[in-house]
Design a protein around this motif. Sequence first.
Motif, PDB file in Angstrom:
ATOM      1  N   ALA A 105       0.839  -1.199   0.000  1.00 10.83           N
ATOM      2  CA  ALA A 105       0.000   0.000   0.000  1.00 10.83           C
ATOM      3  C   ALA A 105       0.874   1.250   0.000  1.00 10.83           C
ATOM      4  O   ALA A 105       0.629   2.203  -0.748  1.00 10.83           O
ATOM      5  CB  ALA A 105      -0.939  -0.011   1.205  1.00 10.83           C
ATOM      6  N   ALA A 106       1.930   1.247   0.820  1.00 13.25           N
ATOM      7  CA  ALA A 106       2.805   2.419   0.882  1.00 13.25           C
ATOM      8  C   ALA A 106       3.566   2.586  -0.434  1.00 13.25           C
ATOM      9  O   ALA A 106       3.745   3.687  -0.934  1.00 13.25           O
ATOM     10  CB  ALA A 106       3.777   2.286   2.057  1.00 13.25           C
ATOM     11  N   ARG A 107       3.995   1.480  -1.000  1.00  7.00           N
ATOM     12  CA  ARG A 107       4.776   1.554  -2.230  1.00  7.00           C
ATOM     13  C   ARG A 107       3.951   2.071  -3.403  1.00  7.00           C
ATOM     14  O   ARG A 107       4.428   2.841  -4.231  1.00  7.00           O
ATOM     15  CB  ARG A 107       5.312   0.162  -2.562  1.00  7.00           C
ATOM     16  N   LEU A 109       1.057   3.738  -3.078  1.00  4.29           N
ATOM     17  CA  LEU A 109       0.148   4.766  -2.568  1.00  4.29           C
ATOM     18  C   LEU A 109      -1.299   4.298  -2.746  1.00  4.29           C
ATOM     19  O   LEU A 109      -2.155   5.008  -3.285  1.00  4.29           O
ATOM     20  CB  LEU A 109       0.402   6.101  -3.245  1.00  4.29           C
TER      21      LEU A 109
END
Lengths: 319, 244
Positions: A105-107, A109
């Motif tokens: 999710a962070a990678r 966005l």
Amino acid sequence: MVLVFAEATNGKFKKAAHEAVTYAKKTAEVLGTDCCALTIGEVEDAGQLGVFGASKVLNVGGPGVAKFDSQVYTAAIAAAAKEVGAKVIVLSHNSTGKNLVGRLAARLLAGSAPGVNAVPTANGDQLTVRKAVFSGKAYADVTLTTEYKVISLAGNSIPVEESGAAVAVESFSPELPAAKTKVIETKRVEGTTPLPEAELVVSGGRGLKGPENWGVIEDLAEALGATTACSRPVADVGWRPHHEHVGQTGVAIRPNLYIAAGISGAIQHLAGVNNSKTIVVVNKDPEAPFFKAADYGVVGDLFEVLPKLTEAIKEHKAG
Amino acid sequence: MKLLVCVSKTPETTTKIQLTADQSDLDKSGVQYIMNPYDEWYALVRALELKEAVGGTVTILNVGAADNDTVIRKGLAIGADDAIRVNTDGGSSLYIAKQIAEQAAGYDIIFFGKETIDYNGSEVGAMVAEFLGLPYVGDASNLEMNGNQATVTRDIEGGVEVVEVETPFAVSAAKGMAEQRIPNMRGIMMAKRKPLNVVEPVDFPETTQVNHYELPAEKTAVKLIDPDNMEELVRLLHEEARVI
Ligand SMILES: Cc1cc2nc3c(=O)[nH]c(=O)nc-3n(C[C@H](O)[C@H](O)[C@H](O)COP(=O)(O)OP(=O)(O)OC[C@H]3O[C@@H](n4cnc5c(N)ncnc54)[C@H](O)[C@@H]3O)c2cc1C
Ligand SMILES: Nc1ncnc2c1ncn2[C@@H]1O[C@H](COP(=O)(O)O)[C@@H](O)[C@H]1O
């Protein structure tokens, strides 16, 4: 395209992987698209994932992915998503999945929905999907509003379905970083199905009075082919190993059948087991709170009831 | 060692969950809040033990509004040195992780709980690790340090996996990592004078929305079975519940 990461353990798929592919296929149908499965490491028969609905299967191999590392696996999954043009990524909500959902999710966005238990509904570019919150005391409908979306499926939430045929496996070799974690040992209890994956569970609490009495639990579990569990105080005093403790602070399970003997049914215990499909409670106290959460109840002394139940199960299986 | 412990605030574990009339939110009236047990019992205490063994500092970080200060003060009373609160009501896990990542550079170990007991996400720790490019080990039930090298035991299905990782890294704590500590009077008095720095959030979009909640269907009343008739229970499990 929907991308699903189908995890293999020692080269073989477990039920969680088949559930994830079935789920990804259903999600792809909702979106009017196809589903591609990604496997990492050496896997026997990866093409069989086609049977559960994958129209394409990719494999990332090589020494760099032989052991799990969240950064390396995240890079591989994100690269595969770009390769096949997938905007929705599905994982299993197991120990591996929990190390990956947030990273992906962070990678990317991406909005994420960890631990869902239903197929999403689509509304334009948004997906809405239901997950348990407050340790199963409520459900929340989470809407993902981003371009990329990451979803992990709670175990035993949907039945596995066979909807296709085996496909060819394509090897995929993205550029991957070097692992910063090094796995030095993996220890698994041999023989029984691990609790988070078990469909049948027999559990004992303080009502067993001591570790020497666990035979009645183990005999019943053996007759059923079930995995054993326990309440927290029982693990805290060392009557049973810590990995058997279910509840809010222990393992959360959702088996088809949960049999609880000598457990009062405190709210923190229920939090880990109330997603079980059927609950049987054996307790000598008719006022025990667990009866309110149970489907079937037996008011009686567990030391008499459990052996009788074990016999009845054996007869049922024999006849 | 510079240690950071991320703590969140959750409803107390015995809370009976009730929803607002339109089911858009939890009915918060009468709900008592506590520090998320995994953050308090395991992550924070293990960080304090490491500090006691090798020296350093333990900082508490919370992303939340001013009413989170009670939970933060409790962490200071248990023994943390100072605290940071990012002042926001923001909701999505990724938004929270972004705020944590903005504050978390320069620490040797960033501790999380294995999950918050309200949202049950198990995702914020991994998100922060990805934002900072750090290795991450989730569901850790043991953590030993030797210089800058850690040996971490993480829970996996039906067993454990032992991994080695060097600082800096992020880890989420499960049961087994430490024993709960109860703050004493001296700790509570000292906590009042420890620094709690409030900082403002950075801009970051929300990625998820929750507009609707539901309570599980009420269980139908339990069917009681005669303890002398276990054949009947087996029949019901087979024919009615269809689980055996
Ligand atoms: C923050 C927090 C988190 C917690 N997390 C968890 C958790 O994850 N999991 C968990 O399990 N607990 C958890 N607890 C503890 C929980 O509150 C209860 O204390 C615990 O579940 C009780 O365990 P028990 O039912 O085995 O024991 P008891 O409450 O002592 O119940 C024993 C039961 O056995 C029955 N009994 C006794 N003898 C017999 C007999 N011969 N035949 C039949 N029945 C008999 C009694 O009637 C009684 O109902 C948590 C508590 C807190 C505060
Ligand atoms: N608002 C917050 N402030 C600080 N830390 C948080 C916050 N929310 C979650 N965390 C941390 O992230 C962990 C996992 O949260 P979750 O992904 O929501 O299950 C928690 O145990 C905390 O350590």
